[in-house]
Design an enzyme around this catalytic site. Sequence first.
Site, short mmCIF file in Angstrom:
data_model
loop_
_atom_site.label_atom_id
_atom_site.label_comp_id
_atom_site.label_asym_id
_atom_site.label_seq_id
_atom_site.Cartn_x
_atom_site.Cartn_y
_atom_site.Cartn_z
N TYR A 178 -11.63 -19.30 -57.56
CA TYR A 178 -11.49 -20.64 -58.31
C TYR A 178 -12.72 -21.57 -57.95
O TYR A 178 -12.97 -21.63 -57.08
CB TYR A 178 -10.21 -21.34 -57.96
CG TYR A 178 -9.92 -22.35 -58.71
CD1 TYR A 178 -9.60 -22.39 -60.18
CD2 TYR A 178 -10.01 -23.68 -58.02
CE1 TYR A 178 -9.34 -23.74 -60.58
CE2 TYR A 178 -9.61 -24.92 -58.63
CZ TYR A 178 -9.36 -25.05 -60.11
OH TYR A 178 -9.20 -26.03 -60.66
N ASP A 196 -20.01 -21.36 -53.42
CA ASP A 196 -18.76 -22.20 -53.56
C ASP A 196 -18.14 -22.42 -52.19
O ASP A 196 -17.30 -21.74 -51.92
CB ASP A 196 -18.15 -22.10 -54.68
CG ASP A 196 -17.15 -23.24 -54.94
OD1 ASP A 196 -16.80 -24.24 -54.29
OD2 ASP A 196 -16.08 -23.10 -56.11
N LYS A 240 -13.58 -31.28 -50.72
CA LYS A 240 -12.69 -31.33 -49.94
C LYS A 240 -13.09 -31.96 -48.41
O LYS A 240 -13.20 -33.32 -48.36
CB LYS A 240 -11.94 -30.11 -49.65
CG LYS A 240 -11.36 -29.43 -50.94
CD LYS A 240 -10.66 -28.20 -50.94
CE LYS A 240 -9.95 -28.02 -52.46
NZ LYS A 240 -10.57 -26.75 -53.24
C1 LIG Z 1 -10.61 -26.84 -54.80
C2 LIG Z 1 -11.91 -25.97 -55.16
C3 LIG Z 1 -12.66 -26.27 -56.33
C4 LIG Z 1 -12.24 -27.67 -56.94
O1 LIG Z 1 -12.39 -28.82 -56.37
P1 LIG Z 1 -11.47 -30.06 -57.09
O2 LIG Z 1 -11.85 -31.26 -55.99
O3 LIG Z 1 -10.26 -29.82 -56.96
O4 LIG Z 1 -11.91 -30.18 -58.44
C5 LIG Z 1 -13.71 -25.72 -56.43
N1 LIG Z 1 -13.91 -24.48 -55.83
C6 LIG Z 1 -13.27 -24.06 -54.79
C7 LIG Z 1 -13.74 -23.02 -53.88
C8 LIG Z 1 -12.19 -24.98 -54.39
O5 LIG Z 1 -11.29 -24.39 -53.29
#
Ligand SMILES: *Cc1c(COP(=O)(O)O)cnc(C)c1O
Length: 429
Positions: free
Chosen positions: A144, A237, A265
């Site tokens: 994701y 990511d 995060k």
């Molecule tokens: C949570 C997450 C996102 C999206 O971040 P948001 O702050 O919710 O927009 C993108 N990539 C990864 C790997 C994530 O865990």
Amino acid sequence: MTYEKSINAFKEAYKVIPGGVDSPVRAFNSVGGTPPFIAKGEGAYLIDIDDNRYIDYVQSWGPLIFGHCDSDIEKAVIEAVKKGLSFGAPTLAETQLAKEIVSLFDNIDKVRFVSSGTEAVMSAIRLARGVTNRDDIVKFAGCYHGHSDSLLVQAGSGLATFGTPSSPGVPSDLTKHTFVATYNDINSVKKCFETGNIACVIIEPIAGNMGLVPAEESFLKELRALCDKHGTLLIFDEVMSGFRASLKGAQGITSVIPDIVTWGKVIGGGMPVGAFGANSKIMSYLSPEGPVYQAGTLSGNPVAMAAGLASLKKIKSNPAIYVSLSQKAKRLMDGFSKAAASVGLIIVTDVRGSMFGFFFSKSPVRNFDDALKNDTQMFAKFHQAMLGRGIYLACSAYETGFISTAITDEMIEETIKAAYESMEEIVKG
Ligand SMILES: *Cc1c(COP(=O)(O)O)cnc(C)c1O
């Protein structure tokens, strides 16, 4: 435990907010029941509006590595708040936080701050396309990367590797540039390179959004080599794994070096912050230095920067936390495995630093198809049983759990005890 007030609150929310929530997973749809409405956090605990107390293994889906209401972060935020909430002009805190990040990584010279992980990834992809002057990208099924159009893609049917939209509202004209490969399977990536002119490959090097599924080292190495061969940029990511899996995220675990990295995060310490970074050459393409446009009214917001800076400084001055977080995560997963075994169930578990995951599955999980074979009904029952015992686990079988420094060994033991009881309950009922 009663959830009376939360049940009412959910009904009220439903009237004015779609599904009653501002992010779908929070609605508890995959585990059933009503999501507890949270009144406050206290260290390792969440307290809901019915006054139920839970040991929190979600940590706002990752950001709160020091638990709720950490006094250092709280203090920094309050100081910043008193000076003004936003200026839309440069502040010192942005440079300070950027320096804290850049100093950790040889491959990162510059970072740009945004307000969410979605934004960080979306911008990193645009940058990669701008740098390479190519349109196609490769992502992996089960990873994701936020909810931007190009990335809301599922694997196409049959032999076609390019993606189809995974949500109405996403034009297939956009997703036709996104190829979907299989995690930990280099041949599936090679296939994408046969037809596409690939700007970048984006991967969660430690996937946390199909449950916890780490990439194998040999796979990452082959991926790097393939990208180099084709002049394609490799994006890690690390919105979830950054400062979670280790001080340097996945980069502290693998020897493979990405071209662009995205964070979110933990980097905001609980405030809305995202970031992406690369070497000076790549970052020089970004506006206003270069032609690739990217902007944000609240980007680098001073209050958010203060929270991120306090959080990162604290992490960097206590790098040993990852050893103890990881030990606790391992103890917890060993405990869950034994609890499952005690009633004749098998679960698959994994740990990376402060991240942990488990599947009600008999066979190893290396990719999304493997993950889909897990018993989600069993997970749903387990989740409910644990919640009723004051243990707040992620409300989906495809999420990762997190240990914070506020979680003590005693709490881990308490959680394992609850797991034994819950396993017994779910095999009976
Ligand atoms: C949570 C997450 C996102 C999206 O971040 P948001 O702050 O919710 O927009 C993108 N990539 C990864 C790997 C994530 O865990």
